[in-house]
Enzyme design. Structure first.
Site, PDB file in Angstrom:
ATOM      1  N   LYS A  59       0.835  -1.210   0.000  1.00 11.29           N
ATOM      2  CA  LYS A  59       0.000   0.000   0.000  1.00 11.29           C
ATOM      3  C   LYS A  59       0.871   1.262   0.000  1.00 11.29           C
ATOM      4  O   LYS A  59       0.644   2.208  -0.755  1.00 11.29           O
ATOM      5  CB  LYS A  59      -0.908  -0.026   1.230  1.00 11.29           C
ATOM      6  CG  LYS A  59      -1.547   1.275   1.578  1.00 11.29           C
ATOM      7  CD  LYS A  59      -2.609   1.651   0.578  1.00 11.29           C
ATOM      8  CE  LYS A  59      -2.995   3.095   0.732  1.00 11.29           C
ATOM      9  NZ  LYS A  59      -4.338   3.386   0.386  1.00 11.29           N
TER      10      LYS A  59
ATOM     11  N   CYS B 166      -3.213  10.819   1.832  1.00  9.45           N
ATOM     12  CA  CYS B 166      -2.572   9.541   1.490  1.00  9.45           C
ATOM     13  C   CYS B 166      -1.221   9.763   0.823  1.00  9.45           C
ATOM     14  O   CYS B 166      -0.183   9.456   1.381  1.00  9.45           O
ATOM     15  CB  CYS B 166      -3.479   8.761   0.535  1.00  9.45           C
ATOM     16  SG  CYS B 166      -5.161   8.682   1.122  1.00  9.45           S
TER      17      CYS B 166
HETATM   18  N1  SAJ Z   1      -1.986  15.006  -8.427  1.00  6.18           N
HETATM   19  C1  SAJ Z   1      -1.203  15.799  -9.235  1.00  6.18           C
HETATM   20  N2  SAJ Z   1      -0.946  15.367 -10.497  1.00  6.18           N
HETATM   21  C2  SAJ Z   1      -1.425  14.177 -10.968  1.00  6.18           C
HETATM   22  C3  SAJ Z   1      -2.208  13.379 -10.125  1.00  6.18           C
HETATM   23  C4  SAJ Z   1      -2.478  13.817  -8.842  1.00  6.18           C
HETATM   24  O1  SAJ Z   1      -0.761  16.879  -8.843  1.00  6.18           O
HETATM   25  O2  SAJ Z   1      -1.148  13.874 -12.131  1.00  6.18           O
HETATM   26  C5  SAJ Z   1      -2.291  15.466  -7.050  1.00  6.18           C
HETATM   27  C6  SAJ Z   1      -3.777  15.704  -6.774  1.00  6.18           C
HETATM   28  O3  SAJ Z   1      -4.171  16.969  -7.211  1.00  6.18           O
HETATM   29  C7  SAJ Z   1      -3.842  15.553  -5.278  1.00  6.18           C
HETATM   30  C8  SAJ Z   1      -2.790  14.490  -5.001  1.00  6.18           C
HETATM   31  O4  SAJ Z   1      -1.953  14.434  -6.149  1.00  6.18           O
HETATM   32  O5  SAJ Z   1      -3.462  16.742  -4.628  1.00  6.18           O
HETATM   33  C9  SAJ Z   1      -3.337  13.125  -4.727  1.00  6.18           C
HETATM   34  O6  SAJ Z   1      -4.409  12.799  -5.621  1.00  6.18           O
HETATM   35  P1  SAJ Z   1      -4.574  11.372  -6.315  1.00  6.18           P
HETATM   36  O7  SAJ Z   1      -5.772  11.413  -7.168  1.00  6.18           O
HETATM   37  O8  SAJ Z   1      -3.312  10.981  -6.951  1.00  6.18           O
HETATM   38  O9  SAJ Z   1      -4.724  10.379  -5.096  1.00  6.18           O
HETATM   39  P2  SAJ Z   1      -5.671  10.308  -3.795  1.00  6.18           P
HETATM   40  O10 SAJ Z   1      -4.880  10.828  -2.638  1.00  6.18           O
HETATM   41  O11 SAJ Z   1      -7.013  10.866  -4.021  1.00  6.18           O
HETATM   42  O12 SAJ Z   1      -5.854   8.708  -3.678  1.00  6.18           O
HETATM   43  C10 SAJ Z   1      -4.690   7.883  -3.635  1.00  6.18           C
HETATM   44  C11 SAJ Z   1      -4.879   6.721  -4.627  1.00  6.18           C
HETATM   45  N3  SAJ Z   1      -3.601   6.009  -4.781  1.00  6.18           N
HETATM   46  C12 SAJ Z   1      -3.055   5.781  -6.014  1.00  6.18           C
HETATM   47  O13 SAJ Z   1      -3.561   6.197  -7.033  1.00  6.18           O
HETATM   48  C13 SAJ Z   1      -1.789   4.986  -6.028  1.00  6.18           C
HETATM   49  C14 SAJ Z   1      -5.977   5.781  -4.124  1.00  6.18           C
HETATM   50  O14 SAJ Z   1      -6.069   4.634  -4.958  1.00  6.18           O
HETATM   51  C15 SAJ Z   1      -5.675   5.365  -2.677  1.00  6.18           C
HETATM   52  O15 SAJ Z   1      -6.705   4.508  -2.176  1.00  6.18           O
HETATM   53  C16 SAJ Z   1      -5.628   6.606  -1.833  1.00  6.18           C
HETATM   54  O16 SAJ Z   1      -4.537   7.420  -2.307  1.00  6.18           O
HETATM   55  C17 SAJ Z   1      -5.419   6.205  -0.389  1.00  6.18           C
HETATM   56  O17 SAJ Z   1      -6.407   6.212   0.367  1.00  6.18           O
HETATM   57  O18 SAJ Z   1      -4.308   5.814  -0.037  1.00  6.18           O
END
Ligand code: SAJ
Length: 429
Positions: free
Chosen positions: A227, A281
């Site tokens: 994870k 996360c």
């Molecule tokens: N972000 C960027 N650029 C991107 C993608 C995301 O700047 O290209 C930023 C987002 O704006 C945000 C942050 O990253 O601030 C996180 O967003 P996210 O959509 O990447 O992830 P979370 O935090 O909503 O959810 C993640 C997910 N993990 C992965 O994709 C590996 C989800 O599957 C997990 O269940 C979750 O963390 C968790 O609970 O751990």
């Protein structure tokens, strides 16, 4: 050929149906999990320390924004399959989904898991299954087992009796994406790390009640690190995109166009830069690895630092533009940590808005369609207001786009012509 007794025994554990489950922690993960289980016919008791949350759920309402969840909770509470309580009661299985935040020194705070253990220990019965879903540093499932054992010396635990223990314990990390939780809970594969094989098999049987994806059996320590690895992988990749955005700012190159070009290569898939990484996360979990193996996790640590630096870069950029105005008005579009959700936890936008308000003489008009009031930290600042999109676009000198909400995609571009636009998400092309 006659079945071996141990195979028979395992079969019996597999088929023994679980019809009452207690979910500890009714937040962004616990509540959807409880609702989905109830929706699959299980009697679910939700346990939480917050009496407002208990009352809200027992009224058939929810305290978070998540598509499909409201109606499901409403229906399951009405049908009598889901109820919430402050006090633990006996069940066949317990799912712990409480927060594991970071402390100031970047070390994990496991106090919520310890409290959950102390809360359920008095009602544990022989043959109960305890599953830890909270994202946890390696070794936490073993710690949970120790905390439970300390409270109940009349029961045996996997670290004491292995496959023959009275209580089975497993780690099954949640992996759902906020905004898609109900769908992903059902469709995603699950990693199931049993403290023993029997623990894993029993936990898999529970998840099979509602999971259409695979239930992959492994050891608890591998499940814990898997994870953390998933979220660190994403953090490192976002850091690469954010670093490119810094390089492009220096070289006066449009980073969005650059990434679009580079991504044409069949083996290149760069993520998107933003104002920084938020949420509870991705910006947190990599530190659990760094804390466990500091010397070995140099790249993971650097990625965290690159992503944590990005808000400062955005602030500096806006400040340098604002310094050209006597009394600038800055519109900040978006506050949540990512698009189309109401979640402000760990959002870099909060820091950006508050620092702009504190470090400039600007009036800051914040637009966030998913919230009704500003959080307290921003409300305390006299020069920050929650404003409509229309007002912010009309009155501002500088427009800072922070979140790529659907509602910002269709902004009338003619309203931007006279303004300084700083677009951290590359949507206002
Ligand atoms: N972000 C960027 N650029 C991107 C993608 C995301 O700047 O290209 C930023 C987002 O704006 C945000 C942050 O990253 O601030 C996180 O967003 P996210 O959509 O990447 O992830 P979370 O935090 O909503 O959810 C993640 C997910 N993990 C992965 O994709 C590996 C989800 O599957 C997990 O269940 C979750 O963390 C968790 O609970 O751990």
């Amino acid at each position: 050929m006659a079945k071996r007794p141990d195979a028979l025994r395992r079969n019996c554990y597999l088929t023994k149906s679980i019809n009452k489950i207690c979910v500890v922690g009714l937040g962004y993960i616990g509540l959807p999990t409880a609702a989905v289980l109830a929706n699959h016919g299980v009697q679910v008791i939700g346990l939480d320390v917050n009496s407002d949350i208990i009352e809200t759920i027992n009224r058939g309402q929810i305290h978070i924004v998540e598509p499909e969840l409201g109606i499901m909770v409403h229906n399951e509470v009405k049908a009598g399959r889901l109820s919430a309580t402050l006090d633990a009661e006996p069940a066949q299985a317990f799912i712990i989904a409480v927060p594991t935040p970071l402390m100031a020194n970047h070390q994990p705070d496991l106090s919520y898991i310890k409290l959950a253990a102390k809360t359920i220990a008095p009602v544990l019965e022989k043959n109960n299954l305890v599953i830890l879903e909270s994202t946890s540093p390696v070794g936490t499932t073993e710690k949970l087992a120790e905390w439970l054992a300390e409270e109940r010396n009349d029961l045996s635990f996997p670290q004491q009796k292995g496959e023959l223990s009275d209580i089975q314990i497993a780690h099954c990390p949640e992996r759902v994406l906020p905004g898609h939780v109900v769908k992903e809970l059902v469709n995603n594969s699950r990693i199931i790390g049993g403290m023993t094989s029997r623990c894993g098999v029993r936990a898999a049987a529970l998840y099979k009640i509602f999971v259409k994806g695979k239930c992959l059996l492994t050891k608890a320590r591998i499940a814990e690190l898997a994870k953390l690895t998933e979220n660190s992988y994403r953090d490192v990749n976002i850091a690469f995109a954010n670093e490119l955005s810094l390089i492009c700012d220096k070289l006066d190159i449009n980073v969005w166009e650059l990434i679009q070009m580079a991504n044409q290569h069949p083996r290149v898939n760069i993520l998107q830069p933003g104002p920084g990484v938020g949420g509870h996360c991705i910006a947190v979990d990599p530190w659990f690895i760094v804390d466990s193996a500091p010397k070995e996790s140099r790249l993971i640590k650097t990625a965290r630092e690159v992503n944590d630096f990005k808000p400062k870069h955005v602030i500096d950029k806006v400040r340098s533009k604002a310094s050209k105005f006597k009394n600038p008005v800055i519109a900040c579009l978006g506050l949540t940590f990512k698009a189309d959700i109401d979640d402000l936890r760990g959002s870099p936008c909060l820091d950006i808005v508050s620092q702009l308000a504190e470090q400039t003489n600007a009036q800051v008009l914040t637009v966030e369609p998913h919230i009704g009031n500003l959080p307290e930290t921003l409300e305390a600042l006299p020069n920050v207001q929650l404003a409509s999109l229309e007002r912010a676009l009309t009155e501002s000198d500088i427009i800072l786009l922070l979140v790529n909400h659907q509602s910002f995609l269709n902004i009338d571009r003619s309203l931007l012509q006279e303004k300084i636009v700083i677009d951290t998400r590359g949507i206002l092309k």
